[in-house]
Enzyme design. Structure first.
Site, PDB file in Angstrom:
ATOM      1  N   ASP A  42      -8.925   3.886  -1.943  1.00 29.39           N
ATOM      2  CA  ASP A  42      -9.812   4.378  -0.874  1.00 29.39           C
ATOM      3  C   ASP A  42     -11.105   4.989  -1.415  1.00 29.39           C
ATOM      4  O   ASP A  42     -11.242   6.203  -1.527  1.00 29.39           O
ATOM      5  CB  ASP A  42      -9.067   5.397  -0.011  1.00 29.39           C
ATOM      6  CG  ASP A  42      -7.914   4.756   0.731  1.00 29.39           C
ATOM      7  OD1 ASP A  42      -7.882   3.509   0.822  1.00 29.39           O
ATOM      8  OD2 ASP A  42      -7.035   5.487   1.211  1.00 29.39           O
ATOM      9  N   ASP A  90       0.858  -1.189   0.000  1.00 30.31           N
ATOM     10  CA  ASP A  90       0.000   0.000   0.000  1.00 30.31           C
ATOM     11  C   ASP A  90       0.895   1.239   0.000  1.00 30.31           C
ATOM     12  O   ASP A  90       2.105   1.140   0.199  1.00 30.31           O
ATOM     13  CB  ASP A  90      -0.876  -0.065   1.264  1.00 30.31           C
ATOM     14  CG  ASP A  90      -1.913   1.030   1.297  1.00 30.31           C
ATOM     15  OD1 ASP A  90      -2.304   1.520   0.219  1.00 30.31           O
ATOM     16  OD2 ASP A  90      -2.326   1.411   2.411  1.00 30.31           O
ATOM     17  N   GLU A 150       2.550   4.777  -4.111  1.00 28.39           N
ATOM     18  CA  GLU A 150       2.476   5.688  -5.271  1.00 28.39           C
ATOM     19  C   GLU A 150       3.816   6.374  -5.547  1.00 28.39           C
ATOM     20  O   GLU A 150       4.066   6.662  -6.724  1.00 28.39           O
ATOM     21  CB  GLU A 150       1.368   6.718  -5.045  1.00 28.39           C
ATOM     22  CG  GLU A 150      -0.036   6.127  -5.133  1.00 28.39           C
ATOM     23  CD  GLU A 150      -0.396   5.192  -3.975  1.00 28.39           C
ATOM     24  OE1 GLU A 150       0.175   5.393  -2.887  1.00 28.39           O
ATOM     25  OE2 GLU A 150      -1.198   4.277  -4.176  1.00 28.39           O
TER      26      GLU A 150
END
Ligand code: GLC
Length: 799
Positions: free
Chosen positions: A485, A407, A410
């Site tokens: 999300d 997670d 990015e």
């Protein structure tokens, strides 16, 4: 003399006329008077690669996206010229390159129709600030042309009229049309005159796509650096475009273990250990099937990756084992940020070995994430990836964790503009040193890749399971993914539907959303409708953020629990069907979910449909996306469709009202289909599969179906230990014939099929199995059911 010290903006620059041409086996080079070189490589008869340089020299040819296993080779290549063009002809395409200005036009080799044509074609602007060019391409839009693809964009299926940006971004509570979000998949499909082609712009810099938004009949794409480097992939079938794109950027390197296609339960966060066990036990007590349970960041010691909070999890190995004994696989989150803490071994090692990303002038890239200030491994360095893979030894091999969740890759950085690294951060980029401008979009992918290699190594001889939030084209080789999300709203339910379909169209099928929504709280109805969609997504997991209440299938009322259970049970029954679809995806790049436009591009009604999709090859699904619905209107593709619930037949080719009260969903089966089913299990492997159910749906005419099986884990299947059953069905007005051809060396545990016939239009009086009369006393006449040996080759059912 005038001294010009100001920035010299030259505006758009263009190639001038071609002055030389050279051919080197499969690659052609065209050089212009102003030193632009266009390199055209014939990858396959239907795949051409176009690469431009404006300095007469190409940079090192390196791509993270392109798979080393991509198919190469073609049947035919001929290069000719006339007064105006160089003409490249393969068995599928004819490509004209204008001698005047390098603009290209591509035609179908068979019927000579125009498929794609440059408008301005390649042009560029010099980038004074960073050096190099801003590279641009524009193409004319043909009559009635529509556009699809681009990965996780949360928008209408058809991209026409919109502009998009590609820059992998942590996007908490994104909404419809938020752009960019988590993934960069710079691949789109154009469709006009019933013919489809694809363009993959393999450039990792921040890039943009414009589909007739800026100018009416123009589609363009550009990037803030790097090369104009794109692949043109011709269909004309859209499914061939997608499977060729997937071949190019890679299919999953391994099939997932079957359990990974089961239901997963997640929350931020289940802790301490007693809570994890309580959740697991409740699933078993209530008989809601579940295969995986997740540990979010709170299992760690102060969010330090590869550590455990000993207060909450005093004996992780024991807990993981106890969960495993009850059929639960434990999946743990691992983020990229490594806490700056001189007493923390991963930090110490990273520092000693010089594995953390640095700023241009030397300092480390320091950023805040969950643990506070962190440094970040440079996953674009192969040595760092190896180190990272080895860090999983304890978690996987010793403690027994079965999957890893990557997670914030990015990479996300908190409390800073842009929510990520600044542009000047340095990366190794596998020896092609560069700044974050170039490495940003592939950072998360390289983390998932390193994690995958760690899992592959330490899970051996079992298969790895990885899930990542950030991705670039090609990440599907290593990992599954989810859409990030989202929010517990009805609008997000429809966004999840669009995103999953679009990801599948973009070569990345192992995808799902946070069922029920991550932020905020769904009511029972929304959660139920979301599960009803989610069981048809290749990855099926409920996840929610901790501060919004409970979101387990049993957290609402008993009616919700019962409906949710029923739908998860359907998923478990359909596991052999889904596994077969996954195998087709991994083998041939065929998407597991098919948007209607992909399923039937000939039918122009499908070009603007969003909601309906085909799950695998034969199951049509249309989610209910509004509250208080008793049903909805949906479009049925051409052909006849059987209701999954009552085998009523619907004739396709039009939109119809369908009933779907809260305990139901519009699910339809293509006529002629043979759908394999397992018994309901609480987790994969709970039961010995002692019989395979085959639901057979009568059709006047022919239809083929497949069932792929293997040991459901491990690698023996790669050595031929799989079982592939090819069924062909032929229905006539007074007979139905089913033939089976089996290949592969795997021997399934079951010995028989239970054949359930649906929609047979005549009264059955005789059945022949491999030319012998079947004992009609053994036919369950009421339900048209009978049992046969799995070895049959030919069944004839007669009136
Ligand atoms: C991010 C993830 C979410 C996770 C949370 C805590 O928001 O997208 O899934 O639960 O971080 O780790």
């Amino acid at each position: 003399m005038i001294l010009n010290t100001e920035l010299e903006y030259k505006g758009n620059l263009f190639p001038s006329k071609i002055v030389s041409y050279k051919k080197d086996v499969d690659t052609l080079y065209f050089t212009s008077e102003n030193d632009v070189v266009l390199q055209v490589t014939v990858e396959r008869d239907s795949v051409l690669r176009f690469r431009f340089t404006t300095t007469s020299i190409f940079e090192n040819d390196f791509s993270y996206a392109i798979s080393q296993y991509a198919s190469k080779g073609f049947n035919h290549l001929e290069v000719t010229e006339d007064d105006e063009n160089y003409i490249i002809t393969t068995s599928k395409l004819i490509c004209h390159i204008s001698k005047l200005d390098m603009r290209t036009s591509i035609f179908d080799a068979k019927d000579k129709t125009l498929i794609s044509q440059d408008e301005l074609g390649f042009h560029w602007e010099e980038s004074y600030e960073y050096g190099g060019n801003i590279v641009k391409m524009s193409k004319s839009t043909l009559d009635g042309e529509s556009y699809y693809g681009l990965g996780d964009k949360p928008v209408h299926n058809n991209l026409k009229g919109k502009r998009f940006e590609n820059w992998v971004t942590d996007s908490y509570a994104f909404g419809r049309d938020t752009d960019p979000i988590y993934k960069t998949i710079p691949f789109y499909i154009g469709l006009h005159h019933k013919k489809a082609y694809g363009i993959f712009f393999d450039n990792t810099f921040r890039s943009f796509f414009d589909f007739c938004h800026e100018r009416r009949n123009i589609a363009s794409f550009w990037a803030q650096g790097g090369e104009m480097n794109y692949y043109f992939i011709y269909g004309p079938q859209m499914s061939d475009v997608v499977s060729n794109y997937t071949d190019l950027t890679g299919k999953p390197q391994d099939l997932p273990p079957l359990w990974a296609l089961g239901y997963h339960q997640c929350k931020w966060s289940y802790y301490p250990e007693s809570k994890v066990k309580e959740v697991a036990k409740t699933f078993r007590d209530l008989k809601i099937p579940c295969d995986a349970i997740y540990l979010d960041i709170d299992y760690m010691e102060g969010f330090r990756c590869f550590t455990w909070n000993k207060e909450h999890f005093p004996n992780p190995k024991k807990m993981v084992k106890e969960l495993a004994d009850d059929g639960f696989k434990t999946i743990a989150i691992i983020d990229p940020g490594i806490k700056i803490d001189k007493d923390y071994s991963v930090y110490q090692e990273g520092l000693e070995k010089d594995y953390f990303c640095k700023r241009a002038d030397g300092p480390y890239m320091k950023g805040k994430v969950w643990p506070g200030e962190c440094y970040f491994p440079d996953f674009t360095n192969p040595e760092v990836r190896e180190w990272w893979a080895d860090l999983f030894k304890e978690l996987i091999e010793d403690i027994g964790v079965k999957g890893v969740w990557n997670d914030m890759n990015e990479p996300a950085v908190m409390d800073v503009p842009g929510k990520t690294f600044p542009n000047d951060v340095r990366h190794n980029y596998d020896g092609n040193n560069c700044s974050h401008r170039k490495a940003h979009n592939i950072y998360g992918m390289q983390m998932a890749r390193a994690t995958y290699h760690g899992l592959k190594k330490f899970s051996y001889p079992k298969r790895p399971f990885v899930i990542t939030r950030a991705a670039y084209s090609g990440t599907q080789r290593y990992s599954s993914t989810w859409t990030g999300d989202n929010v517990a709203t009805w609008e997000h339910l429809s966004i999840a539907n669009a995103q999953a379909q679009r990801m599948c169209l973009s070569g990345f099928s192992f995808v799902g959303s946070d069922i029920g929504g991550f932020a905020e709280q769904p009511n029972g109805e929304l959660y139920t409708r979301w599960i009803q969609l989610g069981i048809f997504h290749p990855f099926c997991r409920t996840h929610s953020s901790g501060d919004h209440g409970d979101q387990e299938p049993y957290a609402f009322d008993s009616n919700v629990t019962n409906i949710v259970r029923k739908f998860i049970e359907i998923r478990y029954q359909l596991l052999p069907y889904l596994y077969t679809a996954f195998w087709r995806y991994a083998k041939e790049g065929i998407p597991i979910l098919k948007s209607l436009v992909l399923f039937d591009q000939e039918d122009t009604h499908s070009h603007y449909r969003n909601d309906e999709f085909v799950f695998g090859e034969k199951i049509l699904v249309c989610p209910i996306l509004e509250p208080n619905a008793k049903g909805r209107r949906m479009y049925f593709p051409t052909g006849n469709w059987y209701s999954f619930w009552n085998t009523e037949i619907v004739k396709g080719g039009e939109e119809k009202w369908v009933d779907a009260d809260i305990d139901s969903l519009p699910i339809y089966i293509k006529e002629g289909a043979i759908i394999p089913k397992y018994p309901i299990q609480q987790y994969v492997g709970e039961k010995v599969i002692d019989e395979l159910k085959l639901d057979v749906y009568f059709k006047l005419g022919k239809e083929k179906s497949q069932v792929y099986e293997d040991a459901h884990d491990g690698y023996d299947y790669k050595k031929g230990r799989y079982s592939l059953r090819n069924f062909s069905l032929v229905g006539k007005k007074d007979s139905l014939t089913i033939q089976q051809y089996k290949s592969g060396k795997f021997i399934t545990e079951y010995n028989t099929f239970e054949i359930n016939l649906h929609g047979v239009p005549f009264k059955i009086t005789k059945i022949m199995v491999d030319n012998e009369a079947f004992d009609m006393n053994k036919l369950n006449i009421k339900e048209n059911k009978f049992i046969v040996s799995k070895e049959f080759t030919d069944i004839k059912i007669m009136s």
